[in-house]
Design a protein around this motif. Structure first.
Motif, mmCIF file in Angstrom:
data_model
loop_
_atom_site.group_PDB
_atom_site.id
_atom_site.type_symbol
_atom_site.label_atom_id
_atom_site.label_comp_id
_atom_site.label_asym_id
_atom_site.label_seq_id
_atom_site.Cartn_x
_atom_site.Cartn_y
_atom_site.Cartn_z
ATOM 1 N N CYS A 38 68.594 39.829 59.499
ATOM 2 C CA CYS A 38 67.422 40.588 59.047
ATOM 3 C C CYS A 38 66.311 40.590 60.092
ATOM 4 O O CYS A 38 65.523 41.538 60.164
ATOM 5 C CB CYS A 38 66.892 39.996 57.738
ATOM 6 N N LEU A 39 66.225 39.535 60.883
ATOM 7 C CA LEU A 39 65.247 39.495 61.972
ATOM 8 C C LEU A 39 65.656 40.411 63.119
ATOM 9 O O LEU A 39 64.825 41.121 63.692
ATOM 10 C CB LEU A 39 65.108 38.055 62.488
ATOM 11 N N SER A 40 66.921 40.399 63.456
ATOM 12 C CA SER A 40 67.405 41.117 64.622
ATOM 13 C C SER A 40 67.421 42.631 64.419
ATOM 14 O O SER A 40 66.989 43.391 65.303
ATOM 15 C CB SER A 40 68.814 40.617 64.973
ATOM 16 N N LEU A 41 67.906 43.079 63.272
ATOM 17 C CA LEU A 41 68.109 44.517 63.048
ATOM 18 C C LEU A 41 66.834 45.356 63.180
ATOM 19 O O LEU A 41 66.825 46.341 63.934
ATOM 20 C CB LEU A 41 68.736 44.739 61.674
ATOM 21 N N VAL A 59 63.560 51.458 55.617
ATOM 22 C CA VAL A 59 64.403 50.322 55.239
ATOM 23 C C VAL A 59 64.331 50.086 53.741
ATOM 24 O O VAL A 59 65.337 49.739 53.102
ATOM 25 C CB VAL A 59 63.974 49.059 56.018
ATOM 26 N N ALA A 60 63.139 50.263 53.149
ATOM 27 C CA ALA A 60 62.995 50.076 51.706
ATOM 28 C C ALA A 60 63.887 51.044 50.939
ATOM 29 O O ALA A 60 64.561 50.665 49.978
ATOM 30 C CB ALA A 60 61.534 50.262 51.297
ATOM 31 N N ILE A 61 63.896 52.310 51.361
ATOM 32 C CA ILE A 61 64.740 53.306 50.700
ATOM 33 C C ILE A 61 66.212 52.991 50.940
ATOM 34 O O ILE A 61 67.033 53.046 50.018
ATOM 35 C CB ILE A 61 64.394 54.723 51.202
ATOM 36 N N GLU A 62 66.547 52.644 52.176
ATOM 37 C CA GLU A 62 67.941 52.351 52.497
ATOM 38 C C GLU A 62 68.443 51.152 51.701
ATOM 39 O O GLU A 62 69.626 51.063 51.356
ATOM 40 C CB GLU A 62 68.088 52.074 53.998
ATOM 41 N N PHE A 63 67.549 50.231 51.387
ATOM 42 C CA PHE A 63 67.957 49.031 50.669
ATOM 43 C C PHE A 63 68.442 49.334 49.256
ATOM 44 O O PHE A 63 69.087 48.494 48.616
ATOM 45 C CB PHE A 63 66.802 48.027 50.613
ATOM 46 N N LEU A 64 68.167 50.523 48.743
ATOM 47 C CA LEU A 64 68.672 50.878 47.421
ATOM 48 C C LEU A 64 70.184 50.737 47.347
ATOM 49 O O LEU A 64 70.739 50.421 46.295
ATOM 50 C CB LEU A 64 68.266 52.314 47.064
ATOM 51 N N GLY A 65 70.865 50.955 48.476
ATOM 52 C CA GLY A 65 72.329 50.831 48.487
ATOM 53 C C GLY A 65 72.804 49.436 48.142
ATOM 54 O O GLY A 65 73.483 49.235 47.128
ATOM 55 N N PRO A 66 72.472 48.417 48.958
ATOM 56 C CA PRO A 66 72.907 47.059 48.620
ATOM 57 C C PRO A 66 72.284 46.534 47.346
ATOM 58 O O PRO A 66 72.872 45.706 46.660
ATOM 59 C CB PRO A 66 72.468 46.233 49.841
ATOM 60 N N LEU A 67 71.074 47.009 47.010
ATOM 61 C CA LEU A 67 70.431 46.546 45.783
ATOM 62 C C LEU A 67 71.207 46.990 44.554
ATOM 63 O O LEU A 67 71.466 46.210 43.635
ATOM 64 C CB LEU A 67 68.999 47.065 45.722
ATOM 65 N N GLU A 102 65.032 42.160 54.797
ATOM 66 C CA GLU A 102 64.948 43.088 55.918
ATOM 67 C C GLU A 102 63.735 44.009 55.883
ATOM 68 O O GLU A 102 63.115 44.245 56.927
ATOM 69 C CB GLU A 102 66.236 43.903 56.034
ATOM 70 N N PRO A 103 63.339 44.590 54.722
ATOM 71 C CA PRO A 103 62.128 45.421 54.747
ATOM 72 C C PRO A 103 60.892 44.659 55.210
ATOM 73 O O PRO A 103 60.008 45.240 55.846
ATOM 74 C CB PRO A 103 61.985 45.867 53.278
ATOM 75 N N ALA A 104 60.816 43.359 54.900
ATOM 76 C CA ALA A 104 59.681 42.561 55.359
ATOM 77 C C ALA A 104 59.664 42.478 56.877
ATOM 78 O O ALA A 104 58.629 42.688 57.526
ATOM 79 C CB ALA A 104 59.751 41.159 54.749
ATOM 80 N N PHE A 105 60.817 42.198 57.457
ATOM 81 C CA PHE A 105 60.886 42.097 58.909
ATOM 82 C C PHE A 105 60.757 43.474 59.559
ATOM 83 O O PHE A 105 60.261 43.589 60.693
ATOM 84 C CB PHE A 105 62.191 41.428 59.329
ATOM 85 N N ALA A 106 61.202 44.515 58.867
ATOM 86 C CA ALA A 106 61.043 45.869 59.396
ATOM 87 C C ALA A 106 59.572 46.242 59.477
ATOM 88 O O ALA A 106 59.116 46.864 60.446
ATOM 89 C CB ALA A 106 61.791 46.867 58.512
ATOM 90 N N THR A 107 58.812 45.863 58.455
ATOM 91 C CA THR A 107 57.372 46.108 58.469
ATOM 92 C C THR A 107 56.717 45.367 59.624
ATOM 93 O O THR A 107 55.854 45.906 60.327
ATOM 94 C CB THR A 107 56.741 45.660 57.139
ATOM 95 N N GLY A 125 55.903 39.988 49.654
ATOM 96 C CA GLY A 125 55.923 38.744 48.895
ATOM 97 C C GLY A 125 56.932 38.780 47.758
ATOM 98 O O GLY A 125 57.649 37.798 47.514
ATOM 99 N N LEU A 126 57.018 39.902 47.048
ATOM 100 C CA LEU A 126 57.977 40.039 45.953
ATOM 101 C C LEU A 126 59.411 40.023 46.473
ATOM 102 O O LEU A 126 60.312 39.420 45.867
ATOM 103 C CB LEU A 126 57.713 41.346 45.188
ATOM 104 N N VAL A 127 59.622 40.677 47.605
ATOM 105 C CA VAL A 127 60.957 40.722 48.193
ATOM 106 C C VAL A 127 61.420 39.325 48.596
ATOM 107 O O VAL A 127 62.554 38.911 48.324
ATOM 108 C CB VAL A 127 60.964 41.668 49.415
ATOM 109 N N ILE A 128 60.538 38.579 49.235
ATOM 110 C CA ILE A 128 60.884 37.225 49.658
ATOM 111 C C ILE A 128 61.127 36.329 48.444
ATOM 112 O O ILE A 128 62.048 35.504 48.435
ATOM 113 C CB ILE A 128 59.776 36.648 50.550
ATOM 114 N N ALA A 129 60.311 36.497 47.391
ATOM 115 C CA ALA A 129 60.502 35.720 46.169
ATOM 116 C C ALA A 129 61.875 35.971 45.561
ATOM 117 O O ALA A 129 62.566 35.041 45.118
ATOM 118 C CB ALA A 129 59.407 36.062 45.152
ATOM 119 N N ALA A 130 62.300 37.242 45.552
ATOM 120 C CA ALA A 130 63.618 37.576 45.019
ATOM 121 C C ALA A 130 64.721 36.945 45.855
ATOM 122 O O ALA A 130 65.727 36.453 45.332
ATOM 123 C CB ALA A 130 63.787 39.097 44.970
#
Length: 301
Positions: free
Chosen positions: A19-22, A99-107, A245-250, A270-275
């Protein structure tokens, strides 16, 4: 039990590294779009990564079965489609919202595979984080380009396919031979875009250097890490952990592309990291129930 706990921690560390690298690789790639175009950058990045891994891994494919070849081919197709669509998206919309929109797939994949109420609640928390990131992108100074959003949604679907096919490759093919061949397949599929991009980049060493950095950060490191992580973590846990990943993308968009990080975006992070943390807590119990991916996993219809 000690060994299982250690394997889980290693798996989590591998996903975090990915998630850091991508996103930092994507931020570097965005600087190449004006000269090479998004699909040209995708082809060049995947081609370089494929050559590097083929030389390093030297996969022994002579004894592969038809099942192993099919898994590698589908994996390569998902890599080509996912990366091409995502780069086409970030050419038009900011990195964080893309990245947030793309994350809908794995989510969505994680939600489908979830069996416990606790896991479903953490997925819901991640959904709220994704929604806030999307809202932040829409209420900003510039709206989101509809074509960019469409490409991000297409990338989301292929990201889910990538998780499934990557898990299957990890189960059927030992080592990193499946990853090397998968990247080679993706490079061949992207060849029509790669030839003109290579011709353009060949005359400018700076473009080749940026393409090499992009290939290492966006392909070699993350895919190697994720393939190893999928051997240690349940698939639904892996899917929600990618919410980092969205956190690191930001962060990457802010540091490299000067894209603002607003208060709303920070709350979403913060919510993403909590999850992600909540999902990780249950990983040890999940491993007892399911174990790592040591057997073939059926592909979705």
């Amino acid at each position: 039990m000690q060994k299982a706990s250690s394997g889980t921690l290693v798996g989590v560390a591998l996903v975090v590294g990915s998630c850091l690298s991508l996103p930092f690789g994507a931020a570097v790639a965005a600087q190449l779009f004006p000269a090479l175009g998004s699909w040209g950058v995708t082809a060049l990045r995947v081609g370089i990564a494929a050559v590097l891994l083929l030389v390093i891994v030297r996969p022994r494919v002579r004894g592969w079965t038809q099942q192993q070849w099919l898994a590698a081919l589908l994996f390569g197709f998902s890599l080509a489609a996912m990366n091409g669509s995502f780069y086409a998206a970030i050419e038009r919309i900011p990195l964080g919202p893309a990245v947030a929109i793309e994350f809908l797939g794995p989510l969505v994949l994680a939600a489908v595979l979830t069996r416990r109420l606790g896991d479903a609640l953490w997925v819901a928390v991640a959904v709220v984080g994704m929604a806030l990131l999307g809202v932040d992108g829409m209420i900003g100074a510039a709206g989101l380009d509809p074509i960019g959003v469409l490409f991000a949604l297409i990338a989301a679907a292929f990201w889910a396919m990538y998780i499934r096919t990557s898990a299957r490759v990890g189960a059927l093919i030992p080592g990193h031979g499946g990853l090397a061949i998968g990247l080679a397949v993706a490079a061949v599929l992207l060849l029509p875009f790669g030839v003109p991009a290579t011709v353009t980049a060949a005359g400018e060493p700076r473009l080749l250097l940026l393409a090499l950095i992009t290939a290492v950060l966006s392909s070699v490191i993350p895919y190697t890490f994720e393939l190893a992580a999928l051997r240690r973590l349940p698939q639904r846990v892996f899917g929600v952990l990618l919410s980092l990943e969205p956190a690191f993308a930001t962060l990457a968009g802010w540091l490299i592309l000067s894209q603002d990080a607003t208060v709303l975006r920070m709350v979403a992070i913060g919510l993403v990291i909590a999850a992600s943390i909540g999902t990780t807590v249950g990983a040890r119990r999940d491993r007892r129930d399911e174990g790592p991916f040591t057997a073939p996993i059926p592909l979705p219809d």
